[in-house]
Scaffold this motif. Structure first.
Motif, PDB file in Angstrom:
ATOM      1  N   LEU A  61       1.380   3.974   7.335  1.00 41.68           N
ATOM      2  CA  LEU A  61       3.084   3.761   7.702  1.00 41.68           C
ATOM      3  C   LEU A  61       3.733   2.303   8.849  1.00 41.68           C
ATOM      4  O   LEU A  61       3.327   2.871   9.573  1.00 41.68           O
ATOM      5  CB  LEU A  61       3.711   5.299   7.224  1.00 41.68           C
ATOM      6  N   MET A  62       4.333   1.246   8.471  1.00 44.01           N
ATOM      7  CA  MET A  62       3.909   0.255   9.199  1.00 44.01           C
ATOM      8  C   MET A  62       5.019  -0.477   9.294  1.00 44.01           C
ATOM      9  O   MET A  62       5.616  -0.298   8.370  1.00 44.01           O
ATOM     10  CB  MET A  62       2.753  -0.475   9.362  1.00 44.01           C
ATOM     11  N   HIS A  63       5.387  -0.881  10.333  1.00 44.61           N
ATOM     12  CA  HIS A  63       7.346  -0.892  10.034  1.00 44.61           C
ATOM     13  C   HIS A  63       7.229  -2.942   9.338  1.00 44.61           C
ATOM     14  O   HIS A  63       6.122  -2.929  10.283  1.00 44.61           O
ATOM     15  CB  HIS A  63       7.709  -1.206  11.581  1.00 44.61           C
ATOM     16  N   ALA A  64       8.055  -3.307   8.953  1.00 45.51           N
ATOM     17  CA  ALA A  64       8.116  -4.803   8.054  1.00 45.51           C
ATOM     18  C   ALA A  64       7.229  -5.499   8.888  1.00 45.51           C
ATOM     19  O   ALA A  64       7.208  -6.605   8.198  1.00 45.51           O
ATOM     20  CB  ALA A  64       9.073  -4.706   7.293  1.00 45.51           C
ATOM     21  N   ILE A  65       8.457  -5.753  10.304  1.00 43.20           N
ATOM     22  CA  ILE A  65       8.044  -6.714  11.303  1.00 43.20           C
ATOM     23  C   ILE A  65       6.730  -7.117  11.340  1.00 43.20           C
ATOM     24  O   ILE A  65       6.521  -7.822  12.765  1.00 43.20           O
ATOM     25  CB  ILE A  65       8.974  -6.888  12.017  1.00 43.20           C
ATOM     26  N   GLU A  66       5.586  -5.592  12.089  1.00 43.90           N
ATOM     27  CA  GLU A  66       4.625  -6.341  12.075  1.00 43.90           C
ATOM     28  C   GLU A  66       3.521  -5.478  11.529  1.00 43.90           C
ATOM     29  O   GLU A  66       2.374  -4.970  12.363  1.00 43.90           O
ATOM     30  CB  GLU A  66       4.299  -4.714  13.420  1.00 43.90           C
ATOM     31  N   LEU A  67       3.331  -6.022  10.556  1.00 43.65           N
ATOM     32  CA  LEU A  67       2.544  -5.484   9.714  1.00 43.65           C
ATOM     33  C   LEU A  67       1.387  -6.059  10.131  1.00 43.65           C
ATOM     34  O   LEU A  67      -0.717  -5.487   9.650  1.00 43.65           O
ATOM     35  CB  LEU A  67       2.595  -5.903   8.838  1.00 43.65           C
ATOM     36  N   ASP A  68       0.713  -7.506  11.214  1.00 41.34           N
ATOM     37  CA  ASP A  68      -0.175  -8.302  11.377  1.00 41.34           C
ATOM     38  C   ASP A  68      -0.295  -7.255  13.166  1.00 41.34           C
ATOM     39  O   ASP A  68      -2.474  -7.347  12.612  1.00 41.34           O
ATOM     40  CB  ASP A  68       0.113  -9.293  12.250  1.00 41.34           C
ATOM     41  N   ALA A  69      -0.542  -6.330  13.444  1.00 40.30           N
ATOM     42  CA  ALA A  69      -0.777  -5.383  13.863  1.00 40.30           C
ATOM     43  C   ALA A  69      -1.990  -4.906  13.865  1.00 40.30           C
ATOM     44  O   ALA A  69      -2.346  -3.535  13.799  1.00 40.30           O
ATOM     45  CB  ALA A  69       0.415  -4.537  14.969  1.00 40.30           C
ATOM     46  N   TRP A  70      -2.296  -4.304  11.960  1.00 36.90           N
ATOM     47  CA  TRP A  70      -2.757  -3.393  11.228  1.00 36.90           C
ATOM     48  C   TRP A  70      -3.623  -4.431  10.387  1.00 36.90           C
ATOM     49  O   TRP A  70      -4.087  -4.024   9.775  1.00 36.90           O
ATOM     50  CB  TRP A  70      -2.179  -2.594  10.174  1.00 36.90           C
ATOM     51  N   ARG A  71      -3.826  -5.702  10.797  1.00 32.59           N
ATOM     52  CA  ARG A  71      -4.781  -6.297   9.986  1.00 32.59           C
ATOM     53  C   ARG A  71      -6.583  -5.492   9.842  1.00 32.59           C
ATOM     54  O   ARG A  71      -6.878  -6.367   9.177  1.00 32.59           O
ATOM     55  CB  ARG A  71      -5.098  -7.485  10.997  1.00 32.59           C
ATOM     56  N   LYS A  72      -6.581  -4.814  10.914  1.00 31.70           N
ATOM     57  CA  LYS A  72      -8.223  -4.064  11.169  1.00 31.70           C
ATOM     58  C   LYS A  72      -7.934  -2.239   9.607  1.00 31.70           C
ATOM     59  O   LYS A  72      -9.051  -2.181  10.245  1.00 31.70           O
ATOM     60  CB  LYS A  72      -8.460  -3.901  12.291  1.00 31.70           C
ATOM     61  N   TRP A  73      -6.246  -3.204   9.518  1.00 25.73           N
ATOM     62  CA  TRP A  73      -6.916  -1.436   8.236  1.00 25.73           C
ATOM     63  C   TRP A  73      -7.468  -1.665   7.146  1.00 25.73           C
ATOM     64  O   TRP A  73      -7.216  -2.721   6.497  1.00 25.73           O
ATOM     65  CB  TRP A  73      -4.777  -1.000   8.291  1.00 25.73           C
ATOM     66  N   PRO A  74      -7.987  -1.185   6.785  1.00 25.19           N
ATOM     67  CA  PRO A  74      -8.932  -1.395   5.761  1.00 25.19           C
ATOM     68  C   PRO A  74      -8.145  -2.252   3.894  1.00 25.19           C
ATOM     69  O   PRO A  74      -7.640  -0.904   4.224  1.00 25.19           O
ATOM     70  CB  PRO A  74      -9.863  -0.763   5.235  1.00 25.19           C
ATOM     71  N   ALA A  75      -8.917  -2.926   3.859  1.00 25.79           N
ATOM     72  CA  ALA A  75      -7.841  -3.698   2.542  1.00 25.79           C
ATOM     73  C   ALA A  75      -7.907  -2.481   1.358  1.00 25.79           C
ATOM     74  O   ALA A  75      -6.737  -2.281   0.726  1.00 25.79           O
ATOM     75  CB  ALA A  75      -8.361  -5.284   2.107  1.00 25.79           C
ATOM     76  N   MET A  76      -9.142  -1.851   1.166  1.00 23.93           N
ATOM     77  CA  MET A  76      -8.735  -0.882   0.123  1.00 23.93           C
ATOM     78  C   MET A  76      -7.797   0.839   0.616  1.00 23.93           C
ATOM     79  O   MET A  76      -8.374   1.735  -0.176  1.00 23.93           O
ATOM     80  CB  MET A  76      -9.862  -0.397  -0.671  1.00 23.93           C
ATOM     81  N   TRP A  77      -7.554   0.528   1.164  1.00 24.15           N
ATOM     82  CA  TRP A  77      -6.532   1.894   1.635  1.00 24.15           C
ATOM     83  C   TRP A  77      -5.060   1.532   1.665  1.00 24.15           C
ATOM     84  O   TRP A  77      -4.652   0.435   1.292  1.00 24.15           O
ATOM     85  CB  TRP A  77      -6.402   2.413   3.271  1.00 24.15           C
ATOM     86  N   GLY A  78      -4.520   2.643   1.574  1.00 23.98           N
ATOM     87  CA  GLY A  78      -3.246   2.452   1.448  1.00 23.98           C
ATOM     88  C   GLY A  78      -1.573   1.570   2.603  1.00 23.98           C
ATOM     89  O   GLY A  78      -2.613   1.460   3.659  1.00 23.98           O
ATOM     90  N   ARG A  79      -1.215   1.407   2.190  1.00 26.26           N
ATOM     91  CA  ARG A  79       0.293   0.072   2.923  1.00 26.26           C
ATOM     92  C   ARG A  79       1.085   0.999   2.699  1.00 26.26           C
ATOM     93  O   ARG A  79       1.404   1.146   1.153  1.00 26.26           O
ATOM     94  CB  ARG A  79      -0.497  -1.071   2.815  1.00 26.26           C
ATOM     95  N   LEU A  80       2.379   1.268   3.481  1.00 22.43           N
ATOM     96  CA  LEU A  80       3.510   1.912   3.498  1.00 22.43           C
ATOM     97  C   LEU A  80       4.297   1.162   4.458  1.00 22.43           C
ATOM     98  O   LEU A  80       4.031   1.032   5.888  1.00 22.43           O
ATOM     99  CB  LEU A  80       4.213   3.354   2.852  1.00 22.43           C
ATOM    100  N   THR A  81       5.373   0.184   3.889  1.00 21.86           N
ATOM    101  CA  THR A  81       6.304  -0.265   4.943  1.00 21.86           C
ATOM    102  C   THR A  81       7.806   0.737   5.435  1.00 21.86           C
ATOM    103  O   THR A  81       8.227   1.084   4.141  1.00 21.86           O
ATOM    104  CB  THR A  81       6.250  -1.785   4.717  1.00 21.86           C
ATOM    105  N   TYR A  82       8.257   0.595   6.203  1.00 26.71           N
ATOM    106  CA  TYR A  82       9.746   1.195   6.859  1.00 26.71           C
ATOM    107  C   TYR A  82      10.778  -0.034   7.443  1.00 26.71           C
ATOM    108  O   TYR A  82       9.520  -0.849   7.881  1.00 26.71           O
ATOM    109  CB  TYR A  82       9.447   2.415   6.848  1.00 26.71           C
ATOM    110  N   GLN A  83      11.733   0.154   7.301  1.00 24.41           N
ATOM    111  CA  GLN A  83      12.830  -0.856   8.693  1.00 24.41           C
ATOM    112  C   GLN A  83      13.742  -0.151   8.667  1.00 24.41           C
ATOM    113  O   GLN A  83      14.033  -0.006  10.355  1.00 24.41           O
ATOM    114  CB  GLN A  83      13.395  -2.202   6.913  1.00 24.41           C
ATOM    115  N   SER A  84      14.456   1.056   8.136  1.00 23.72           N
ATOM    116  CA  SER A  84      15.534   1.658   8.538  1.00 23.72           C
ATOM    117  C   SER A  84      14.669   3.002   9.344  1.00 23.72           C
ATOM    118  O   SER A  84      14.265   3.664   8.362  1.00 23.72           O
ATOM    119  CB  SER A  84      16.310   2.176   7.604  1.00 23.72           C
ATOM    120  N   TRP A  85      15.208   3.789  10.001  1.00 25.67           N
ATOM    121  CA  TRP A  85      14.804   5.364  10.020  1.00 25.67           C
ATOM    122  C   TRP A  85      15.399   6.437   9.333  1.00 25.67           C
ATOM    123  O   TRP A  85      14.463   6.387   9.158  1.00 25.67           O
ATOM    124  CB  TRP A  85      15.844   5.876  11.510  1.00 25.67           C
TER     125      TRP A  85
END
Length: 394
Positions: A61-85
């Motif tokens: 669960l990552m912030h929309a402006i910081e996706l690059d920090a998660w570049r080692k997160w395996p591609a086959m795993w799930g990703r959710l993004t958020y912006q607001s609280w």
């Protein structure tokens, strides 16, 4: 996650503990355990959450402006993004509602090294419908244990340090006898130079303490704060170092230069040495009987010896601390039932110090310190290979 291949082990441990998942939360360094597990690189200035379920696919669960920090997160795993609280809490609820969740939380702050998640975050997670449990045993098993290569590095460093410390004490004794005594800071810097020559790194220069200064367990000599190492004194040298990015070795060595007048010098040495050996015996007995002991059990054994010798009130700290691959004072089990309530068991792969001490303010202090590892095969290893049995009389 830094080690995605360990996912089956983590999920098996979660299932065995009756947990639905492990929720890793990190924000600006508040939780180094989560940060180490996730292996962030680059800018990370927003709240980051990873859900590792007991069954199924992990989700970031990552912030929309910081996706690059998660570049080692395996591609086959799930990703959710958020912006607001609101979107953060909504996504979090979708992950943990109705579930038993492990987090870096220690009830009652029993073990501060584990208590990394802010109280407000716990409120938020509980408000999302989760029941929060401590991740204590998961942290030991999946964050604090050493590999065989890391233990081998530790052993190499331990043997180097075990040569440097007695050599430093002999150097101080020779200078004192020659009438040109060294200062604590001068001897400290000599040790640091030896570290550099041997390719070792350290977090902080060693503790070199003479006479009354040795009664301060964290004495820190400096050009402005130091004493001469003269004749007829007690000399404590506590030093720690390791190969770059590898587990440290941490040792304390004791000597007298000449003949100190204090009649408690030998009784104190005998008490701390016997306490150290009693603590190690508890670990060995547990390994031999295949009955894992707690860090608190090791502390109890050492403290009982010193108390019986009449110096219990002067043993003012825990018996030892975890040493993991990332930190000298690590996140694994500590040898402690005194400062904190350490209930974790000593699993194969843990490394820790055993360092009982007695401190008599205005007079002197003594500590003897070795490191103990339980190998992945379940054997007990003490470093360095030579363990100080007698007080050095120089």
């Amino acid at each position: 996650m830094r080690e995605p291949h360990r996912l089956p082990e983590i999920q098996s441990a979660l299932s065995a503990a009756g947990l639905d998942g492990w929720l890793l939360y990190e924000f600006k360094g508040c939780n180094p355990i989560a940060a180490g597990m996730l292996g962030f690189e680059g800018l990370s200035s927003r709240r980051a959450v990873a859900w590792i379920p007991a069954h199924g696919v992990p989700v970031a669960l990552m912030h929309a402006i910081e996706l690059d920090a998660w570049r080692k997160w395996p591609a086959m795993w799930g990703r959710l993004t958020y912006q607001s609280w609101q979107s953060l809490e909504g996504q979090l609820r979708s992950l943990v509602d109705g579930k038993r969740v492990a987090m870096e939380y220690s009830p009652g702050d029993a073990v501060p090294y584990l208590d990394r998640v802010p109280a407000g975050v716990l409120d938020m997670v509980r408000a999302c419908g989760a029941t929060v449990e401590t991740s204590a045993d998961l942290v030991t098993q999946f964050y604090a244990l050493l590999t065989e290569a890391q233990l081998a590095s530790h052993i190499r460093s331990a043997e180097i340090i075990a040569e440097i410390a007695p050599a430093a004490q002999r150097r101080a004794a020779d200078a004192a006898r020659a009438g040109t005594p060294l200062t604590e800071h001068e001897l400290q810097q000599w040790i640091v130079k030896r570290f550099n020559e041997q390719g070792l790194v350290t977090t902080h220069p060693p503790n070199v303490s003479v006479g009354p200064n040795s009664a301060n367990p964290h004495h820190d000599p400096s050009p402005e704060r130091q004493a001469l190492i003269t004749m007829d004194t007690v000399l404590l040298v506590d030093l720690w170092a390791g190969e770059p990015d590898q587990p440290y070795a941490d040792q304390t060595w004791m000597a007298t230069i000449g003949e100190p007048a204090d009649t408690d010098v030998m009784p104190v040495w005998t008490a701390i040495r016997n306490a150290r050996d009693a603590a190690i015996a508890v670990v060995r007995d547990g390994a031999k009987s295949q009955q894992m002991v707690r860090g608190a059990d090791v502390d109890d054994a050492a403290r009982a010896v010193i108390t019986t010798a009449g110096f219990g009130a002067a043993f003012t700290h825990r018996t030892g601390h975890s040493i993991d691959a990332r930190d000298l004072h690590g996140s694994g089990p500590h040898m402690d039932g005194f400062e904190t309530r350490e209930e974790r068991r000593l699993l194969p792969g843990v490394l820790f110090s055993v360092e009982p001490g007695v401190y008599l303010p205005g007079r002197f202090g003594m500590r003897t310190e070795v490191n103990v590892a339980i190998t992945l095969a379940g054997d007990v290893l003490v470093t360095p290979a030579f363990m100080q049995a007698d007080l050095f009389r120089l």
